[in-house]
Scaffold this motif. Structure first.
Motif, PDB file in Angstrom:
ATOM      1  N   GLY A  92      -8.031 -10.664  -5.480  1.00  0.00           N
ATOM      2  CA  GLY A  92      -6.586 -10.701  -5.709  1.00  0.00           C
ATOM      3  C   GLY A  92      -6.003  -9.317  -5.866  1.00  0.00           C
ATOM      4  N   ARG A  93      -6.683  -8.486  -6.611  1.00  0.00           N
ATOM      5  CA  ARG A  93      -6.190  -7.132  -6.799  1.00  0.00           C
ATOM      6  C   ARG A  93      -6.192  -6.372  -5.474  1.00  0.00           C
ATOM      7  NH1 ARG A  93      -6.000  -1.871  -9.533  1.00  0.00           N
ATOM      8  NH2 ARG A  93      -6.533  -0.608  -7.750  1.00  0.00           N
ATOM      9  N   LYS A  94      -7.203  -6.636  -4.660  1.00  0.00           N
ATOM     10  CA  LYS A  94      -7.267  -5.943  -3.372  1.00  0.00           C
ATOM     11  C   LYS A  94      -6.029  -6.301  -2.549  1.00  0.00           C
ATOM     12  CE  LYS A  94     -10.348  -4.689   0.310  1.00  0.00           C
ATOM     13  NZ  LYS A  94     -10.004  -5.101   1.621  1.00  0.00           N
ATOM     14  N   SER A  95      -5.654  -7.577  -2.543  1.00  0.00           N
ATOM     15  CA  SER A  95      -4.466  -7.961  -1.786  1.00  0.00           C
ATOM     16  C   SER A  95      -3.208  -7.369  -2.404  1.00  0.00           C
ATOM     17  CB  SER A  95      -4.327  -9.480  -1.758  1.00  0.00           C
ATOM     18  OG  SER A  95      -5.475 -10.061  -1.207  1.00  0.00           O
ATOM     19  N   TYR A  96      -3.167  -7.331  -3.729  1.00  0.00           N
ATOM     20  CA  TYR A  96      -2.001  -6.777  -4.412  1.00  0.00           C
ATOM     21  C   TYR A  96      -1.781  -5.323  -3.993  1.00  0.00           C
ATOM     22  CZ  TYR A  96       1.143  -5.903  -8.384  1.00  0.00           C
ATOM     23  OH  TYR A  96       2.227  -5.593  -9.171  1.00  0.00           O
ATOM     24  N   VAL A  97      -2.890  -4.591  -3.857  1.00  0.00           N
ATOM     25  CA  VAL A  97      -2.789  -3.201  -3.413  1.00  0.00           C
ATOM     26  C   VAL A  97      -2.462  -3.154  -1.927  1.00  0.00           C
ATOM     27  CG1 VAL A  97      -4.072  -1.058  -3.073  1.00  0.00           C
ATOM     28  CG2 VAL A  97      -4.353  -2.352  -5.187  1.00  0.00           C
ATOM     29  N   ALA A  98      -3.169  -3.973  -1.142  1.00  0.00           N
ATOM     30  CA  ALA A  98      -3.040  -3.893   0.315  1.00  0.00           C
ATOM     31  C   ALA A  98      -1.630  -4.222   0.775  1.00  0.00           C
ATOM     32  CB  ALA A  98      -4.031  -4.849   0.976  1.00  0.00           C
ATOM     33  N   GLU A  99      -0.977  -5.183   0.103  1.00  0.00           N
ATOM     34  CA  GLU A  99       0.352  -5.598   0.551  1.00  0.00           C
ATOM     35  C   GLU A  99       1.458  -4.730  -0.036  1.00  0.00           C
ATOM     36  OE1 GLU A  99       0.574  -7.502   2.892  1.00  0.00           O
ATOM     37  OE2 GLU A  99      -1.326  -8.572   2.887  1.00  0.00           O
ATOM     38  N   GLY A 100       1.073  -3.772  -0.867  1.00  0.00           N
ATOM     39  CA  GLY A 100       2.102  -2.919  -1.459  1.00  0.00           C
ATOM     40  C   GLY A 100       2.984  -3.665  -2.443  1.00  0.00           C
ATOM     41  N   CYS A 101       2.463  -4.738  -3.061  1.00  0.00           N
ATOM     42  CA  CYS A 101       3.231  -5.439  -4.104  1.00  0.00           C
ATOM     43  C   CYS A 101       3.663  -4.429  -5.172  1.00  0.00           C
ATOM     44  CB  CYS A 101       2.391  -6.508  -4.783  1.00  0.00           C
ATOM     45  SG  CYS A 101       1.549  -7.647  -3.677  1.00  0.00           S
ATOM     46  N   TRP A 102       2.770  -3.475  -5.444  1.00  0.00           N
ATOM     47  CA  TRP A 102       3.013  -2.503  -6.509  1.00  0.00           C
ATOM     48  C   TRP A 102       4.113  -1.500  -6.156  1.00  0.00           C
ATOM     49  CZ3 TRP A 102       0.511   2.523  -5.454  1.00  0.00           C
ATOM     50  CH2 TRP A 102      -0.181   2.532  -4.227  1.00  0.00           C
ATOM     51  N   HIS A 103       4.620  -1.556  -4.919  1.00  0.00           N
ATOM     52  CA  HIS A 103       5.765  -0.699  -4.599  1.00  0.00           C
ATOM     53  C   HIS A 103       7.078  -1.435  -4.812  1.00  0.00           C
ATOM     54  CE1 HIS A 103       3.447   2.677  -3.400  1.00  0.00           C
ATOM     55  NE2 HIS A 103       2.856   2.058  -2.398  1.00  0.00           N
ATOM     56  N   CYS A 104       6.994  -2.730  -5.129  1.00  0.00           N
ATOM     57  CA  CYS A 104       8.205  -3.494  -5.447  1.00  0.00           C
ATOM     58  C   CYS A 104       8.151  -4.050  -6.867  1.00  0.00           C
ATOM     59  CB  CYS A 104       8.383  -4.654  -4.480  1.00  0.00           C
ATOM     60  SG  CYS A 104       9.200  -4.225  -2.942  1.00  0.00           S
ATOM     61  N   HIS A 105       6.979  -4.027  -7.484  1.00  0.00           N
ATOM     62  CA  HIS A 105       6.825  -4.579  -8.836  1.00  0.00           C
ATOM     63  C   HIS A 105       6.080  -3.570  -9.697  1.00  0.00           C
ATOM     64  CE1 HIS A 105       8.062  -8.678  -7.835  1.00  0.00           C
ATOM     65  NE2 HIS A 105       7.384  -8.562  -6.708  1.00  0.00           N
ATOM     66  N   SER A 106       6.578  -3.358 -10.907  1.00  0.00           N
ATOM     67  CA  SER A 106       5.862  -2.470 -11.819  1.00  0.00           C
ATOM     68  C   SER A 106       4.942  -3.294 -12.693  1.00  0.00           C
ATOM     69  CB  SER A 106       6.863  -1.715 -12.683  1.00  0.00           C
ATOM     70  OG  SER A 106       7.635  -2.657 -13.400  1.00  0.00           O
ATOM     71  N   GLN A 107       4.105  -2.596 -13.427  1.00  0.00           N
ATOM     72  CA  GLN A 107       3.265  -3.266 -14.417  1.00  0.00           C
ATOM     73  C   GLN A 107       3.313  -2.517 -15.730  1.00  0.00           C
ATOM     74  OE1 GLN A 107      -0.735  -4.370 -13.392  1.00  0.00           O
ATOM     75  NE2 GLN A 107      -0.141  -5.292 -11.446  1.00  0.00           N
ATOM     76  N   PHE A 108       4.494  -2.247 -16.230  1.00  0.00           N
ATOM     77  CA  PHE A 108       4.559  -1.877 -17.646  1.00  0.00           C
ATOM     78  C   PHE A 108       5.941  -2.145 -18.204  1.00  0.00           C
ATOM     79  CE2 PHE A 108       6.577   2.428 -17.647  1.00  0.00           C
ATOM     80  CZ  PHE A 108       6.406   2.820 -16.331  1.00  0.00           C
ATOM     81  N   VAL A 109       5.922  -2.610 -19.449  1.00  0.00           N
ATOM     82  CA  VAL A 109       7.169  -2.905 -20.146  1.00  0.00           C
ATOM     83  C   VAL A 109       7.507  -1.690 -20.986  1.00  0.00           C
ATOM     84  CG1 VAL A 109       8.295  -4.428 -21.774  1.00  0.00           C
ATOM     85  CG2 VAL A 109       6.571  -5.327 -20.207  1.00  0.00           C
ATOM     86  N   ARG A 110       8.697  -1.151 -20.793  1.00  0.00           N
ATOM     87  CA  ARG A 110       9.068   0.062 -21.508  1.00  0.00           C
ATOM     88  C   ARG A 110       9.736  -0.279 -22.840  1.00  0.00           C
ATOM     89  NH1 ARG A 110      12.785   3.532 -17.768  1.00  0.00           N
ATOM     90  NH2 ARG A 110      13.997   1.612 -17.748  1.00  0.00           N
ATOM     91  N   PRO A 111       9.715   0.668 -23.746  1.00  0.00           N
ATOM     92  CA  PRO A 111      10.361   0.404 -25.037  1.00  0.00           C
ATOM     93  C   PRO A 111      11.873   0.612 -24.983  1.00  0.00           C
ATOM     94  CG  PRO A 111       9.294   2.547 -25.054  1.00  0.00           C
ATOM     95  CD  PRO A 111       8.992   1.949 -23.719  1.00  0.00           C
TER      96      PRO A 111
END
Lengths: 230, 461
Positions: A92-111
């Motif tokens: 799953g993580r491989k696909s998340y990286v491969a599809e560039g999901c991380w360029h449209c979704h972040s993974q941290f909640v800011r204060p």
């Protein structure tokens, strides 16, 4: 010195680079050295297993095509699910990286910016000390919402439909369609699709206030801010 | 017309500069530039929901977004820089590069690296590092390539006698920095450091790639070409020193500002903020130096196309840096981080500054490389105006979009409100992008006609 070859190469090129590396990279590495990196197997938790087994119930054929049948012996089943779940996370993580999901979704909640009200607890360092954050998936752009508290927010069948064609559940969504995670139909996720959904359900599943079981409220009714709640 | 874009037929020493190689680098650069534009276009269409090619795995917009940035960094900028270096370094040191066969080998190897990156990303092999999505198995090869580049160019620089010109300070440092940056960013967060501290390194990598690879090569080339085109020396040697050493000291300390408000220790975030503001002060001295140089010859901006590209780039550079100094503050970050503001900023730097400079250099060099004038001066003008106009619209548009998005999010309205609210801006951005693409089409066509004309010309000789 400032105009000589050795000055430029050794002080400018090498020296200042190393200075920055020591102060900006080695310092945090040293600070977190007592926070051991969790393996993928260690990341599989009860909340996540619940979702993973739910995938099996909902899509038995697809699930068994991807992972085989669980052992007949019931005592051996939890181990089996854990192992398969870890495999699913990696894929799953491989696909998340491969599809560039991380360029449209972040993974941290800011204060700041009332993000804790929208998504839950502000992100902490320990949440990232694991193999699936190598390299870390902080992200730098949000076209879609932050996903680090996504696990359990939506059901598995919502995700399948959403990945198959986002506009079917979210009108006007600009998120791309991912039919290649399915065998032609949202009810038949393939191995990559199952992996990606497992990965998304994993995000935030390590927290105690996992929204699906406890205090999940639909977005619009979450308190809007300033009034004190004591 | 005193126009540096016009070829004046000066005698040429082919022992020093391998003109064919420079030209090939430029052609490779332009090819990848075109690929990158397609990637950007696809993503822009996706966002406004007009993507006609939905649901095709090899056209996944997320993958093409990575091709968009990687083709710019490694295909377009790196190739164009290498071509320009093969012109500037031998002429500056009066010595050829270490080995011409090696130069051609590097050329081939680098095209392989870029192509393999693109194919790897298309096939879903990307690495999870922004600006470094190169699949992991290509990283070692790219490092060997960067090392050979350094060896090949350091030979003439090492032999040069007498005081070293500013340009060469920047180049020398850049060779060391690029190699170290690439190794640090691509290897450590993947194999050695996980989580938050890996994030700190990824931040250093993103930033150093701009600050320690693209920026020093860019400024080095400006220090070389601007005085030649204006036919006068750089305004102040002292300021050049301030600019170089200020960059060398402060730039590497900036990286963490890409991840403000993450769990990275707060004191490191503060440090990065302060270092970033310091960089802006340094940059101002460099920009002043160049405006001091052109002082009194301002008309060159009108008549001399390469100079116009260079100085437009410098104005954009100043705007970018002013923007940096503001947006790096925590107050501003709370609003604009994650938004299109940053996307606008990135386009201003990568296209408005460094690409403009390289296009300026190509505008100047290509007639000298092929031995005949640009096919059409008018197309050169269109190239400039469409690029500059399109970029300006895109930049303002995305900046506004970013602020709207930031306020939408903070208002806790449902997410979709922010997506719908972005639509008008994304539509404007699409058209701004199309203008930029139109400009580049003028360039490509002009280049094509110039090349065919030159081939005809040499055939007749």
């Amino acid at each position: 010195m400032f105009e000589s070859k050795s000055g430029v190469l050794l002080i400018g090129g090498l020296g200042f680079f190393l200075l920055a590396f020591v102060s900006n990279a080695l310092v945090p590495i040293r600070m977190y050295q007592n926070m051991p990196e969790q393996t993928v197997q260690q990341l599989v938790n009860e909340n996540l297993l619940y979702q993973f087994e739910d995938l099996h119930k909902r899509y038995p054929e697809s699930f068994e095509a991807a992972y085989g049948k669980p052992p007949a012996d019931e005592a051996a089943q939890p181990e089996w699910y854990r192992a398969k779940c870890a495999d699913a996370l990696i894929l799953g993580r491989k696909s998340y990286v491969a599809e560039g999901c991380w360029h449209c979704h972040s993974q941290f909640v800011r204060p700041v910016s009332r993000e804790a009200e929208r998504w839950g607890e502000v992100s902490k360092s320990w949440e990232y000390q694991n193999e699936l954050q190598r390299p870390v998936m902080f992200g730098t752009r949000r076209v879609g919402p932050d996903l680090t508290r996504e696990g359990g927010r939506r059901s598995n069948d919502w995700h399948t439909v959403h990945f198959f064609r986002p506009t079917m559940v979210s009108e006007g969504s600009p998120m791309p369609e991912y039919p290649w995670f399915f065998d032609g139909d949202p009810n038949r996720p393939n191995a990559r699709g199952l992996g990606l959904i497992t990965y998304v359900q994993w995000l935030g599943s390590w927290l105690e206030s996992y929204p699906y079981y406890e205090q999940f409220q639909p977005m619009a009714t979450v308190n809007t801010g300033d009034d004190d709640e004591q | 017309m005193s126009d540096a874009a016009t070829y004046v037929g000066e005698p040429f020493d082919d022992k020093l500069v391998d003109r064919k190689l420079v030209l090939w680098y430029f052609l490779a650069a332009v090819t990848f530039f075109a690929v990158s534009l397609l990637g950007g276009l696809l993503m822009a269409l996706q966002l406004v929901r007009w993507n006609p090619l939905q649901g095709i795995e090899l056209l996944s917009p997320g993958r093409w977004r990575m091709i968009h940035t990687n083709a710019i960094a490694y295909g377009w900028l790196a190739n164009a820089f290498l071509g320009s270096l093969h012109w500037a370094i031998p002429r500056l040191t009066l010595r050829p590069v270490a080995n011409k066969a090696l130069s051609w080998f590097i050329f081939g190897a680098w095209q392989f690296v870029v192509l393999a990156t693109a194919v790897g990303i298309l096939l879903g092999e990307a690495q999870g590092l922004e600006w470094g999505e190169t699949p992991v198995w290509i990283d070692p090869l790219a490092l060997v390539g960067l090392f050979l580049v350094a060896v090949n160019f350091m030979a003439p620089i090492a032999q040069a006698r007498g005081p070293l010109y500013v340009t060469l300070w920047y180049f020398m440092a850049a060779f060391v920095w690029t190699f170290l940056t690439y190794a640090m960013g691509n290897l450590l967060p993947e194999y050695w450091v996980s989580g938050t501290s890996g994030g700190a390194i990824a931040g250093l990598f993103i930033h150093d790639l701009v600050g320690l690879f693209v920026t020093p090569l860019g400024w080095g080339l400006m220090y070389y070409f601007v005085p030649i085109l204006l036919k006068k020396p750089i305004w102040s040697h002292g300021l050049s020193l301030v600019g170089f050493w200020g960059l060398a000291f402060f730039y590497p300390l900036n990286g963490i500002h890409h991840f403000l408000y993450t769990p990275i220790p707060m004191f490191l975030q503060y440090g990065a903020v302060i270092a970033t503001v310091a960089v802006e002060l340094v940059v101002t001295t460099v920009v002043i130096n160049f405006f001091g140089t052109i002082w009194g010859s301002g008309r060159a901006v009108v008549t001399n196309l390469p100079i116009r590209w260079f100085y437009t780039g410098m104005v954009f550079y100043f705007i970018t840096c002013l923007q940096c100094a503001m947006q790096v503050t925590l107050t501003f970050q709370a609003l604009i981080h994650f938004t299109d503001w940053v996307v606008g900023h990135a386009h201003l730097v990568m296209f408005g500054v460094f690409s403009f400079w390289l296009i300026g250099i190509m505008t100047y060099l290509i007639p000298r490389l092929v031995g005949c004038d640009w096919y059409s001066r008018e197309l050169c003008e269109w190239h400039y105006w469409l690029s500059a106009g399109g970029l300006l619209v895109m930049f303002v548009d995305l900046g506004l979009a970013g602020m709207f998005q930031g306020y939408f999010w903070a208002s806790l309205l449902p997410w979709d409100v922010s997506v719908d609210g972005s639509q008008p801006f994304w539509i404007v951005r699409l058209f701004a992008g199309l203008a930029i693409i139109g400009g580049q089409l003028c360039f490509f066509y002009n280049l094509y006609r110039t090349l065919t004309a030159s081939r005809g010309a040499t055939a007749h000789v």
